[in-house]
Design an enzyme around this catalytic site. Structure first.
Site, short mmCIF file in Angstrom:
data_model
loop_
_atom_site.label_atom_id
_atom_site.label_comp_id
_atom_site.label_asym_id
_atom_site.label_seq_id
_atom_site.Cartn_x
_atom_site.Cartn_y
_atom_site.Cartn_z
N HIS A 40 30.01 100.39 8.40
CA HIS A 40 29.43 100.93 9.64
C HIS A 40 28.08 100.24 9.83
CE1 HIS A 40 28.79 103.92 12.85
NE2 HIS A 40 27.52 103.80 12.52
N CYS A 41 27.94 99.53 10.94
CA CYS A 41 26.73 98.75 11.20
C CYS A 41 25.82 99.49 12.17
CB CYS A 41 27.09 97.38 11.77
SG CYS A 41 25.66 96.32 12.09
N PRO A 42 24.61 99.86 11.74
CA PRO A 42 23.70 100.57 12.65
C PRO A 42 23.18 99.68 13.78
CG PRO A 42 22.60 100.06 10.59
CD PRO A 42 24.03 99.70 10.40
N ASN A 58 25.83 100.13 16.24
CA ASN A 58 26.21 101.54 16.39
C ASN A 58 27.72 101.69 16.50
OD1 ASN A 58 25.84 104.31 16.67
ND2 ASN A 58 25.71 104.21 18.90
N ASN A 59 28.41 101.02 15.59
CA ASN A 59 29.87 101.06 15.63
C ASN A 59 30.40 100.70 14.25
OD1 ASN A 59 32.44 101.34 16.61
ND2 ASN A 59 32.41 99.50 17.88
#
Length: 375
Positions: free
Chosen positions: A152-154, A157-158
């Site tokens: 999950h990549c901040p 945001n996905n």
């Protein structure tokens, strides 16, 4: 319930802060490069045209891939991986983990599952109430199971997974190209402005024809930001290229997938070229475009043939009359043969598992009856 819902909404709103930050930095970099550098600072018209053309090419590809990475919905398991209503009710009523696993094993007989938990059990998500396909994991941030989840990549945001992993790789590639181009073309003006700032007056700076304006602050800061992002993106991009070459996700790199024969970090590796095609597809003309071309459906993945598995189905070749068995070279199985063997083996494995459990229960009942008769 209401406070929890409000808290969840606040968390979703705060999750967009990194994306907004990146968007603001990109917008400022566009203004600083196009307006302050190319229009107000560079005097040569030819240099302006060349810089603007290549800048907008990298800018468009960067924004396009970034947009696709952010707004491509993560792929989820299909309905066939959900328990039937009757089995689901039985599963929820059961308190013993052994009985729950029996229900999952029966439901998995028709599913293409080859990975297990560390204890050899069926991977099941109690939160989503679904049997996890191979390489699928639950994301606590998105609160869903994601097919071939990488992480999950901040910054987007996905969840990065099967549906947008190619977009994420291209986003890293084009952001690196974008930063490298800015840093390389700004460097000479950065040096001139830096020299100008260190002089007491413009007359002491030899052959310095740069205009005295606010552009120098934009140019100086633009180079520092581009160089900083370039260094950080280069390491991340190199790591994910290595993962693509090995056909692993970030999760699998830290925790190897567990098959019936045990954990195998190279269980999904098919060779360098086929590993690349798994993510980018067979048509090379689409590799550099942020359009979906990945192979498969995200639910099943081809696996390499593990020779160490003594129970693995094998194919024997009949030697020619004038050749001995030792002279016949071993022929690797094709992907279709491997998939067929794996499907047959999968059904046999689950059948053997259920039969063994039934046999164990029958033996325990026999022992109990014999003990009672003796007493």
């Amino acid at each position: 319930m209401a406070p929890t819902h409000v808290l969840r909404c606040c968390q979703r709103g705060l999750a967009w802060i990194p994306v907004i930050f990146i968007a603001l930095v990109v917008c400022w970099s566009y203004y600083a490069y196009v307006v302050q550098l190319c229009i107000f600072t560079i005097q040569s018209t030819g240099e302006q045209i060349v810089y603007l053309i290549f800048f907008h090419l990298s800018f468009v590809m960067f924004v396009w891939s970034y947009w696709k990475t952010i707004f491509t919905k993560p792929a989820n398991p299909s309905k066939e991986f959900c328990l039937p209503k009757a089995e689901k009710e039985r599963y929820e009523k059961e308190e013993r983990p052994e009985s729950q696993q029996e229900i999952l094993w029966r439901a998995a007989t028709s599913l293409p599952l080859y990975t297990r938990t560390g204890a050899g059990a069926i991977r099941y998500c109690d939160r989503c109430q679904v049997i996890k396909p191979d390489r699928c994991h639950h994301c606590s941030a998105c609160d869903m199971c994601v097919l071939k989840m990488d992480h999950h990549c901040p910054w987007v945001n996905n969840c990065v997974g099967f549906s947008n992993y190619k977009f994420f790789i291209l986003f890293l590639a084009y952001s690196l190209v974008y930063c490298l181009f800015i840093a390389a073309t700004v460097l000479q003006y950065f040096i001139k402005f830096w020299t100008l700032c260190r002089r007491k007056s413009a007359e002491n700076c030899p052959k310095n024809e740069l205009p005295e304006s606010h552009a120098k602050f934009h140019v100086l800061f633009l180079f520092f930001v581009a160089a900083m992002f370039c260094i950080s993106i280069l390491s991340l991009f190199s790591y994910h290229l290595w993962l693509v070459g090995k056909n692993r996700s970030t999760i699998e790199a830290f925790r190897a997938p567990v098959f019936r024969t045990g954990s195998d970090k190279n269980g999904f590796s098919l060779g360098f070229r086929k590993n690349i095609a798994q993510v980018f597809g067979d048509q090379k003309k689409y590799w550099l475009l942020p359009v979906f071309t990945s192979q498969g459906d995200g639910l099943t993945f081809p696996t390499r043939l593990v020779n160490a598995d003594v129970e693995q189905a094998t194919v024997t070749l009949q030697p020619e009359p004038n050749k001995s068995a030792a002279d016949v070279p071993a022929s690797p199985l094709s992907e279709s043969q491997n998939r067929l063997l794996n499907n047959d083996q999968h059904a046999n494995n689950i059948g053997d598992h259920l039969a063994n459990n039934t046999l164990k229960s029958a033996e325990s009942e026999t022992i109990t009856i014999s003990m009672e008769s003796e007493s």
